[in-house]
Design an enzyme around this catalytic site. Structure first.
Site, PDB file in Angstrom:
ATOM      1  N   GLY A 183      39.132  36.609  43.779  1.00  0.00           N
ATOM      2  CA  GLY A 183      40.176  36.983  45.451  1.00  0.00           C
ATOM      3  C   GLY A 183      41.206  35.893  45.456  1.00  0.00           C
ATOM      4  O   GLY A 183      41.854  36.897  46.102  1.00  0.00           O
TER       5      GLY A 183
ATOM      6  N   GLU B  49      35.584  37.362  36.858  1.00  0.00           N
ATOM      7  CA  GLU B  49      34.782  38.141  37.769  1.00  0.00           C
ATOM      8  C   GLU B  49      33.182  38.304  36.552  1.00  0.00           C
ATOM      9  O   GLU B  49      32.463  39.052  36.691  1.00  0.00           O
ATOM     10  CB  GLU B  49      34.892  39.923  38.339  1.00  0.00           C
TER      11      GLU B  49
ATOM     12  N   ALA C  64      36.098  34.426  45.857  1.00  0.00           N
ATOM     13  CA  ALA C  64      35.831  34.605  46.822  1.00  0.00           C
ATOM     14  C   ALA C  64      34.583  34.426  47.178  1.00  0.00           C
ATOM     15  O   ALA C  64      33.709  33.187  46.530  1.00  0.00           O
ATOM     16  CB  ALA C  64      34.834  36.593  46.875  1.00  0.00           C
TER      17      ALA C  64
ATOM     18  N   GLU D  53      43.928  37.264  43.480  1.00  0.00           N
ATOM     19  CA  GLU D  53      44.262  39.205  44.045  1.00  0.00           C
ATOM     20  C   GLU D  53      44.820  38.478  45.362  1.00  0.00           C
ATOM     21  O   GLU D  53      45.897  39.736  45.482  1.00  0.00           O
ATOM     22  CB  GLU D  53      42.873  39.679  43.904  1.00  0.00           C
TER      23      GLU D  53
END
Length: 690
Positions: A102, A125, A63, A105
């Site tokens: 991300g 993370e 991200a 994901e």
């Protein structure tokens, strides 16, 4: 469709390519056009399947954490993945480089994943005080099983393709053209005509023994060291087993937002950016050419020299280890062999890797054998006269352009450089013990150190896996200078009424891995004793312990008692009696000393000295100080480093207490630095100085 997302129809396959350099971070500039492209492909009857690929050197590497703390921009990553899961046409993520956070994901939102053999996947993370927030803790357990997912998520470590394929995290691995392989895989799935099951529909791997899972949680989180994110991540994975998919997904998002807004995560994100910023050295252009380093000399085969030799060999560099006599050399080489053997026993390397590393290290007792080395790193006794002799000898034999580096912890690098005819080639490389393990490398910039020598030192640090921070010349540089300020009151606290175990407990409660007295016992009291003697300084309690032969763990007694070779410290009645006696001799009436006073008299002077270091330009920025202390001295990661912690705790509060103790004692260590006073008055922070 946009500068960052393109979509083409290749015989019924929509190929969506993301291009947001350098790492295709999933910021809004990428999310919005990707959402539109997915909607278009979903609605287009001519599209039979979708491939999501990335341009550049990597798949989506995570991200955009710079968006944290700002008003949310739609669509969010969960929105994107929800859209992916609404598409019945088969979808494939074509993964190269890294699919992290991300990025993974997003790939988990697809029906299938095809990856380049060199690719890595992971959910890191926790390293930022977070947990996955877009379904990673809910989907990955369904794909690879809860225990395997737990290991990946709680460790934050990336996984290579051999393991990923064995776990079922990817469906195919490509050795050639990745995009062509992904297209071929997708066409085969289209020909099969389904059914294409999204991960959310898979629950067969969730049927696990909960007791066994809890044992795995205990094992995975045992090294959390006061960090909350690993425990929260384990909770989220547990929810994937015990809750319905949508409930677990909703709870994951709640937990993610709690973590995102925590001071712990802010601290870890600060360190992430600070570590990157530390490599930007004022006055050194980004295009400065580093000198090649393939052969290195290490002078001194003691504990530090042997560790440095191993750190270099681990990075693929050929090492020549020099000692003055064959006996000392053999002892050093034997210690290196023993250390590598221990690594094999623990399983961190295999026997073949041990032999490869050992083969890179050779010994010599002749300075002339170092003549073809690209760098020489001195790791001898911390005495200026000894350093002068070593650098004088190196100056005579090292080839032109070779870098001459000192591992000095305290001494004046410019004085060392003056003993050579090439001060521009001299730099400090302050490793931390054990040098092959500890991540920090203080790179000391002398008055005459050439820019390309600094660039070379930074490149070397990266190659051998160190975290580099460039610092200026002063006694102790950044880390040890602040350490001296932190420990200046240690003996005074004991004489005032505290005990070693009480002081160490306050440090442990703050989050340090060990307190100052346990630490000096581990390092050896004789080391700091010799340093005090060289400076003409005294420490009544520690000096008396050394005179009695109580040198710490290696002697079985120091500030603590270590029974029968144990490393577990126990209170020593001898030390308690010694402290009482020394206080009486000095006319000090002992009293009750509270935890708050211990913090004020140890941590605050350290922060005060850090402010002076920034003020003097010894550190280029306050965040460099934080990088030094977290990576080299055990400052709690969850608190972000001393300067970050001070800013959030309250600089004004710290200045008030420093002034109190300065008034009580008159000691310079408590006199507030002008920079701290300024920030206290203005309400500013260290970041404002930039």
């Amino acid at each position: 469709m946009s500068d960052t997302v393109t979509i083409t129809n290749e015989d019924g396959v929509a190929v969506i390519v993301l291009d947001n350099p350098p790492v295709n971070a999933l910021g809004h500039a990428l999310r919005a056009p990707l959402f539109a492209a997915l909607e278009a492909a979903k609605a287009d009857e001519a599209v039979q399947g979708i491939v999501i690929a990335c341009a550049g050197r990597t798949f989506v590497a995570g991200a955009d954490i710079s968006e944290f703390g700002k008003p949310p921009l739609e669509p969010s990553l969960p929105d994107l993945i929800a859209l992916l899961e609404s598409i019945e046409k088969p979808t494939v993520a074509a993964i190269h480089g890294t699919a992290l956070g991300g990025g993974l994901e997003l790939a988990l939102g697809c029906h299938y994943r095809v990856a380049d053999r060199a690719a890595m996947i992971g959910l890191p993370e926790v390293n930022l005080g977070l947990i996955p927030g877009a379904g990673g803790t809910v989907r990955l357990p369904r794909l690879v099983g809860p225990e395997a997912a737990l290991g990946i998520i709680v460790s934050g470590k990336p996984v290579g393709m051999e393991k990923a394929q064995a776990l079922g995290a990817v469906d195919a691995v490509a050795d050639g053209d990745l995009r062509a392989a992904a297209m071929a895989f997708l066409r085969a799935k289209i020909a099969e005509d389904g059914p294409h099951r999204h991960i959310r529909a898979r629950d067969e791997k969730l049927a696990v023994d909960l007791d066994a899972f809890e044992a795995a949680v205990a094992d995975a989180t045992k090294k959390a060291r006061g960090l909350t994110a690993p425990l929260t991540a384990a909770e989220a994975v547990r929810n994937a087993i015990t809750m319905a998919f949508d409930d677990a997904l909703a709870r994951e998002r709640e937990l993610f937002l709690e973590r995102r807004d925590s001071l712990e995560s802010a601290a870890q994100r600060h360190l992430f950016f600070a570590t990157r910023e530390a490599t930007k050295v004022p006055g050194i252009a980004r295009d400065t050419q580093a000198r090649p380093i393939e052969k290195a000399a290490v002078i001194g085969a003691g504990t530090m020299g042997a560790g440095i030799a191993m750190a270099l060999a681990n990075g693929g560099i050929e090492v020549r280890l020099l000692e003055l006599n064959a006996e000392a050399l053999e002892r050093g080489l034997g210690q290196i062999d023993k250390t590598y053997a221990g690594s094999v026993k623990r399983g961190s390397i295999d026997a073949a890797e041990k032999e490869a590393r050992l083969a890179r290290i050779s010994g010599t007792t002749d300075y002339a054998a170092l003549s073809d080395c690209d760098i020489a790193i001195e790791a001898v006794f911390e005495d200026m006269g000894v350093k002068h002799k070593v650098f004088g000898a190196l100056d005579k034999v090292m080839k032109p352009g070779a870098i001459l580096a000192s591992n000095t912890s305290y001494l004046d690098l410019d004085e060392i450089a003056a003993s050579t005819g090439r001060p521009q080639d001299v730099v400090g490389l302050h490793f931390f013990s054990p040098a092959h393990v500890m991540r920090l490398l203080e790179i000391v910039r002398g008055d005459h150190t050439a820019p390309e020598v600094l660039a070379s030192a930074l490149a070397l640090a990266r190659r051998i896996g160190k975290v580099p921070v460039v610092v200026g010349v002063c006694n102790g540089f950044v880390g040890n200078r602040m350490l001296a300020a932190r420990r200046e009151e240690n003996e005074s606290l004991l004489l005032s009424g505290a005990t070693p175990e009480q002081v160490d407990r306050v440090f442990a409660d703050f989050g340090w891995p060990m307190g100052p007295f346990a630490m000096v016992d581990l390092a050896g009291l004789d080391i700091s004793w010799k340093h005090r003697q060289s400076l003409g300084l005294t420490a009544p309690v520690a000096d008396a312990l050394c005179e009695a032969g109580h040198f710490g763990q290696k002697a079985g007694r120091g500030f603590y008692l270590y029974e029968d070779g144990s490393r577990t410290p126990k209170p020593d009645p001898f030390v308690a009696e010694l402290i009482e006696r020394k206080a009486d001799e000095l006319g000090i009436e002992r009293r009750t000393v509270g935890a708050e006073e211990i913090t004020e008299r140890t941590l605050y002077p350290m922060i005060n000295e850090g402010a002076r270091i920034v003020e003097e330009g010894i550190a280029a920025r306050a965040s460099d100080v934080d990088v030094v202390w977290v990576n080299g001295y055990g400052f709690p990661v969850a608190k972000g480093g001393p300067m970050f912690w001070a800013e959030h705790f309250g600089i004004g509060r710290i200045v008030d207490r420093l002034e109190h103790w300065y008034g009580e004692t008159g000691k310079e260590v408590f006199k507030p630095a002008p920079l701290l006073r300024q920030l206290a008055l203005t309400g500013g922070g260290f970041a404002d100085l930039a």
